[in-house]
Design a protein around this motif. Structure first.
Motif, mmCIF file in Angstrom:
data_model
loop_
_atom_site.group_PDB
_atom_site.id
_atom_site.type_symbol
_atom_site.label_atom_id
_atom_site.label_comp_id
_atom_site.label_asym_id
_atom_site.label_seq_id
_atom_site.Cartn_x
_atom_site.Cartn_y
_atom_site.Cartn_z
ATOM 1 N N THR A 174 0.741 -1.001 0.005
ATOM 2 C CA THR A 174 -0.042 -0.008 0.194
ATOM 3 C C THR A 174 1.058 1.265 -0.152
ATOM 4 O OG1 THR A 174 -1.850 1.716 1.079
ATOM 5 C CG2 THR A 174 -0.281 0.481 2.698
ATOM 6 N N PHE A 175 0.342 2.438 -0.677
ATOM 7 C CA PHE A 175 0.646 3.306 -0.425
ATOM 8 C C PHE A 175 1.779 4.561 0.873
ATOM 9 C CE2 PHE A 175 -1.521 3.988 -4.627
ATOM 10 C CZ PHE A 175 -0.474 3.961 -4.950
ATOM 11 N N GLU A 176 2.461 4.437 0.898
ATOM 12 C CA GLU A 176 3.457 5.217 2.354
ATOM 13 C C GLU A 176 2.456 5.954 2.776
ATOM 14 O OE1 GLU A 176 7.574 5.634 4.261
ATOM 15 O OE2 GLU A 176 6.682 7.458 2.418
ATOM 16 N N PRO A 177 1.079 6.392 3.601
ATOM 17 C CA PRO A 177 0.971 7.796 4.181
ATOM 18 C C PRO A 177 1.728 8.792 3.704
ATOM 19 C CG PRO A 177 0.811 6.139 6.191
ATOM 20 C CD PRO A 177 2.029 5.010 5.215
ATOM 21 N N ASN A 178 0.061 9.653 3.800
ATOM 22 C CA ASN A 178 1.545 12.045 3.544
ATOM 23 C C ASN A 178 1.950 11.337 2.475
ATOM 24 O OD1 ASN A 178 -0.416 12.115 5.807
ATOM 25 N ND2 ASN A 178 1.237 10.889 7.464
ATOM 26 N N ASN A 179 1.880 10.467 1.623
ATOM 27 C CA ASN A 179 2.563 10.872 0.274
ATOM 28 C C ASN A 179 2.108 12.073 -0.658
ATOM 29 O OD1 ASN A 179 1.175 8.991 -0.891
ATOM 30 N ND2 ASN A 179 2.409 7.239 -0.750
ATOM 31 N N GLY A 180 0.744 12.184 -0.419
ATOM 32 C CA GLY A 180 0.000 13.407 -1.935
ATOM 33 C C GLY A 180 -0.674 11.804 -2.768
ATOM 34 N N GLY A 181 -0.895 11.499 -2.421
ATOM 35 C CA GLY A 181 -1.672 10.941 -3.370
ATOM 36 C C GLY A 181 -1.385 9.566 -4.242
ATOM 37 N N GLN A 182 -1.719 9.311 -5.858
ATOM 38 C CA GLN A 182 -1.068 8.234 -6.384
ATOM 39 C C GLN A 182 -0.557 8.421 -7.820
ATOM 40 O OE1 GLN A 182 -4.858 5.128 -6.190
ATOM 41 N NE2 GLN A 182 -4.335 4.451 -4.199
ATOM 42 N N VAL A 183 -0.706 9.656 -7.685
ATOM 43 C CA VAL A 183 -0.393 10.126 -9.181
ATOM 44 C C VAL A 183 1.153 11.372 -8.802
ATOM 45 C CG1 VAL A 183 -0.699 12.396 -11.144
ATOM 46 C CG2 VAL A 183 -2.152 10.590 -9.941
ATOM 47 N N ILE A 184 1.942 10.860 -10.061
ATOM 48 C CA ILE A 184 3.055 11.583 -10.000
ATOM 49 C C ILE A 184 3.178 12.511 -11.042
ATOM 50 C CG2 ILE A 184 4.432 9.881 -8.322
ATOM 51 C CD1 ILE A 184 5.704 8.423 -10.396
ATOM 52 N N GLU A 185 4.102 13.435 -11.470
ATOM 53 C CA GLU A 185 4.770 14.651 -12.443
ATOM 54 C C GLU A 185 5.586 13.968 -12.131
ATOM 55 O OE1 GLU A 185 3.141 18.910 -13.803
ATOM 56 O OE2 GLU A 185 2.364 18.391 -11.761
ATOM 57 N N CYS A 186 5.827 15.035 -13.594
ATOM 58 C CA CYS A 186 7.068 14.914 -14.635
ATOM 59 C C CYS A 186 7.384 16.459 -13.940
ATOM 60 C CB CYS A 186 8.222 14.706 -15.980
ATOM 61 S SG CYS A 186 9.430 15.030 -16.452
ATOM 62 N N THR A 187 8.182 17.219 -13.447
ATOM 63 C CA THR A 187 9.087 18.216 -13.114
ATOM 64 C C THR A 187 10.305 18.631 -13.032
ATOM 65 O OG1 THR A 187 9.369 18.174 -11.042
ATOM 66 C CG2 THR A 187 7.595 17.719 -11.454
ATOM 67 N N LYS A 188 11.191 19.559 -12.708
ATOM 68 C CA LYS A 188 12.196 20.412 -13.319
ATOM 69 C C LYS A 188 13.323 19.528 -12.355
ATOM 70 C CE LYS A 188 12.448 24.536 -11.084
ATOM 71 N NZ LYS A 188 13.420 25.745 -11.009
ATOM 72 N N ASN A 189 12.141 19.360 -11.294
ATOM 73 C CA ASN A 189 13.411 17.859 -9.942
ATOM 74 C C ASN A 189 12.729 17.058 -10.345
ATOM 75 O OD1 ASN A 189 14.541 20.855 -8.820
ATOM 76 N ND2 ASN A 189 12.489 21.005 -8.131
ATOM 77 N N GLY A 190 12.353 16.510 -11.606
ATOM 78 C CA GLY A 190 12.144 15.140 -11.611
ATOM 79 C C GLY A 190 10.589 14.530 -11.281
ATOM 80 N N TRP A 191 10.565 12.924 -10.790
ATOM 81 C CA TRP A 191 8.930 12.736 -10.324
ATOM 82 C C TRP A 191 8.669 13.266 -9.240
ATOM 83 C CZ3 TRP A 191 6.087 11.888 -14.655
ATOM 84 C CH2 TRP A 191 6.510 10.815 -15.498
ATOM 85 N N LEU A 192 7.258 14.415 -9.367
ATOM 86 C CA LEU A 192 7.215 14.328 -7.480
ATOM 87 C C LEU A 192 5.532 14.199 -7.141
ATOM 88 C CD1 LEU A 192 9.541 17.931 -7.256
ATOM 89 C CD2 LEU A 192 9.543 15.633 -6.380
#
Length: 198
Positions: A174-192
């Motif tokens: 399961t997802f680690e708690p308090n990590n912001g959800g199940q979607v990640i985005e490609c940013t200038k700092n990598g996947w967030l």
């Protein structure tokens, strides 16, 4: 510090005022000037004045004539081809001019970072009389993320700035708690945000 200027009030007159390239006289123009009289100058738009804005007639000769220094010019086509824009939002519908001795901050367009330093997206250009070097920007990309104990569905291996991926955890994780959800985005700092399946 400028030293005082001693000018003869006697002596030969000067003919019409001196000319300075890319500058204009702001005082009333006369045919002849008495020794000791002066005219004032202003540089045209984008040009910077070197010297004082006043020239003096001294015994038949004009002295202390200012020079108007060329600005630095950044072609609009160069900005567009290198994915650069002016940080303060100045419209680049035409070429950008920077007055000598001044600076301008350029930034990569959204989705791009400086090619020379991938941790930054802005560069300051100082106009010193030489041709300004405009930085190159490259598109922000992210490689496929590695999700320990998790997976995502995609045929791609390279993702672009703003792309999002929905992550799923393997069975029994399961997802680690308090990590912001199940979607990640490609940013200038990598996947967030960083996701973990535990």
């Amino acid at each position: 510090m400028d030293l005082p200027l001693c000018i003869s009030e006697r002596g030969g007159n000067c003919s019409g005022p001196p000319r300075t390239e890319n500058g204009d006289i702001t005082t009333l123009s006369e045919k002849q000037y008495r020794s000791g009289s002066s005219v004032e100058f202003r540089c045209q738009r984008y040009y910077a004045m070197e010297g004082q804005n006043r020239s003096f007639c001294d015994n038949g000769a004009w002295i202390e004539v200012p020079i108007c220094l060329d600005p630095c010019m950044i072609p609009k086509t160069k900005l567009e081809s290198q994915k650069i824009e002016v940080k303060d939002g100045k419209d680049a519908s035409e070429n950008i001019f920077v007055q000598r001795g001044h600076s301008i901050e350029l930034t990569c367009k959204t989705g791009y970072i400086l090619a020379a330093d991938s941790s930054q997206s802005a560069s300051i250009i100082h106009c010193d009389g030489t041709t300004p070097v405009i930085p190159n920007c490259k598109e922000i990309t992210c490689n496929s993320p590695r999700i320990l104990n998790g997976f995502f569905r995609s045929q791609r291996t390279i993702f672009l700035y703003g792309d999002v991926i929905r992550i799923q955890c393997n069975s029994g994780f399961t997802f680690e708690p308090n990590n912001g959800g199940q979607v990640i985005e490609c940013t200038k700092n990598g996947w967030l945000p960083p996701l973990k399946c535990v």
